[in-house]
Design an enzyme around this catalytic site. Sequence first.
Site, PDB file in Angstrom:
ATOM      1  N   ASP A  64      74.059 -30.488 119.325  1.00  0.00           N
ATOM      2  CA  ASP A  64      73.083 -30.943 118.336  1.00  0.00           C
ATOM      3  C   ASP A  64      72.681 -29.675 117.610  1.00  0.00           C
ATOM      4  OD1 ASP A  64      70.662 -31.447 116.982  1.00  0.00           O
ATOM      5  OD2 ASP A  64      70.326 -33.203 118.221  1.00  0.00           O
ATOM      6  N   HIS A  65      73.184 -29.504 116.396  1.00  0.00           N
ATOM      7  CA  HIS A  65      73.048 -28.170 115.794  1.00  0.00           C
ATOM      8  C   HIS A  65      71.592 -27.789 115.535  1.00  0.00           C
ATOM      9  CE1 HIS A  65      72.920 -30.340 111.928  1.00  0.00           C
ATOM     10  NE2 HIS A  65      72.429 -29.228 111.394  1.00  0.00           N
ATOM     11  N   HIS A  81      68.603 -35.142 116.199  1.00  0.00           N
ATOM     12  CA  HIS A  81      67.877 -33.919 115.832  1.00  0.00           C
ATOM     13  C   HIS A  81      66.357 -34.040 116.021  1.00  0.00           C
ATOM     14  CE1 HIS A  81      71.729 -33.033 114.246  1.00  0.00           C
ATOM     15  NE2 HIS A  81      71.583 -33.576 113.062  1.00  0.00           N
TER      16      HIS A  81
HETATM   17  C1  BG6 Z   1      73.603 -33.804 110.049  1.00  0.00           C
HETATM   18  C2  BG6 Z   1      73.468 -35.118 109.350  1.00  0.00           C
HETATM   19  O1  BG6 Z   1      73.642 -33.982 111.427  1.00  0.00           O
HETATM   20  O2  BG6 Z   1      72.510 -32.969 109.712  1.00  0.00           O
HETATM   21  C3  BG6 Z   1      73.376 -34.921 107.851  1.00  0.00           C
HETATM   22  O3  BG6 Z   1      74.573 -35.939 109.650  1.00  0.00           O
HETATM   23  C4  BG6 Z   1      72.279 -33.960 107.510  1.00  0.00           C
HETATM   24  O4  BG6 Z   1      73.181 -36.159 107.173  1.00  0.00           O
HETATM   25  C5  BG6 Z   1      72.411 -32.679 108.330  1.00  0.00           C
HETATM   26  O5  BG6 Z   1      72.372 -33.661 106.132  1.00  0.00           O
HETATM   27  C6  BG6 Z   1      71.204 -31.791 108.134  1.00  0.00           C
HETATM   28  O6  BG6 Z   1      71.448 -30.562 108.740  1.00  0.00           O
HETATM   29  P1  BG6 Z   1      70.750 -29.237 108.196  1.00  0.00           P
HETATM   30  O7  BG6 Z   1      71.123 -28.196 109.189  1.00  0.00           O
HETATM   31  O8  BG6 Z   1      71.298 -28.993 106.833  1.00  0.00           O
HETATM   32  O9  BG6 Z   1      69.283 -29.547 108.158  1.00  0.00           O
END
Ligand code: BG6
Length: 514
Positions: free
Chosen positions: A201-202, A264
């Site tokens: 989960d980044h 997230h």
């Molecule tokens: C992803 C979603 O997991 O996270 C995307 O699938 C979203 O829809 C993205 O845009 C947002 O990531 P970050 O790191 O740009 O906030």
Amino acid sequence: MSANPLGNPLLTGLTEDQAAQPCTLVIFGGGGDLSRRKLLPAMYNQALDGALPANFALLGVALEEMDDDAYRAFAREGVERFSRQALDERHWQDFGRLLHYQPGSFTDPQTYARLKERLETIEPEFGIPGNRIFYLAIPPALIETCVENLNAVGLVYPVGNDGPFSRIIVEKPIGHDLASARGVNDVLGRNLDESQIYRIDHYLGKETVQNILVMRFGNSIFEPLWNAKYIDHVQITVAEEEGVGTRAGYYDHAGALRDMVQNHILQLLTLIAMEPPWAMRADIIRDHRQEVLNCLRPITPDVIDEHVVRAQYGPGFHQGADVPGYRREEGVAPDSTTETYVALKVYIDTWRWAGVPFYIRTGKRMPKRASEIAVHFKSVPPILFNANPDRQLEQNVLALSIQPNEGLSLRIATKLPGPKVKIFPVKMDFRYGSTFGDQSPEAYERLILDVMAGDATLFMRRDAVERSWVFIEDILQSWASSGTRWLPEYSAGTWGPLESDRMIEAGRHKWRLL
Ligand code: BG6
């Protein structure tokens, strides 16, 4: 605020025995968008920072016909466009040599047999003792065939011996609902031990998100106040400026609740709300995060209207230009009822959080990209400076800015200079950029390094994924049974629908202006 990052290096990240191990990183989907934008630049930055293990190689696997040289050119283009640090020609030569490519279909068993042979050639050349990390940057429908084939050709070692390791990184989405998430987890569980599985989960790899634990448990001033006695409510916002872009094929079947909240945002919530862990160990921290998920109050059909608002963006403006509404975006069904915005009022039924609402909102095509967690402390009593009901003092707010403009600020009441007692809210502000200078590492840099070190703290365990789906599924089921044909609309470039303001105002609160 000032800090001397070199003067007091109390880093408790990777410990001695948790250093990144020599390994080959095999990226399934190595020729895809995630690899080009995120994974290959992440590896390049690690190489530049000297963080990669000395014995390391990378092998991309994908359908596209390419040889190693073409893959290096593909990676170079990705690094030039998306890397945090600029491409440095001298380092690039060294890094490029680590990159390899093998074309093949993920459904063809021959691909895996060839992969095994290829690894057996690369490993001795790079002095790698057989450790392998398989990154599944592939559509969810291919996970099963990929994992079973890896196992079938003997690329998954059993755990519990002292030999080399095999680990697997799985990207979201893990399932579309509880049943399908269990299905994916069952497939993974049949072929690997849970300790070999890293569900990424980044958001958990973002520097500011990791700082939540340090802020809470590395300082003595916050934790005593971190409960229902002193905290009035919490707001979590993840706003995106972009629309659905080119991802309608996936997004139109997902929507904001599945895409952002199930993973997230619930993970952010667990870090804010968890009890203090008694050791910085993956299992302990994950157990504590899990307790928060276990204690989420279900949002049942009878309360859904007071607790959840969903909406879809209509036509509007983005950076001064007209942009179409969601239903006119390429690949979106013209009568789609997929939500691009969702707001929730959530309760965590524990003694610590009894009665404290956690408001969550996330959406695409908002006025700006801004993610933050704002902890609103209770108002001071209506005595002294707060005695006038028409002129209420603002609450103290601790705002953790996750991105962009990463930092942390605390709003406090201060006397305005002058002969009269006039009170003004000021902000004590810490910004990563001005304090530490350099750009923070990208989430993927940190997370892949953690997998190389065998540290699963910032990854989702099976129970976390499934418990989050239990919570989300109540909402999905209410939506499904309501048979809605149209959603409230908000104009692209605005902060969401009026219904969302009404939801938070019903609790006498207001969304923060970001
Ligand atoms: C992803 C979603 O997991 O996270 C995307 O699938 C979203 O829809 C993205 O845009 C947002 O990531 P970050 O790191 O740009 O906030």
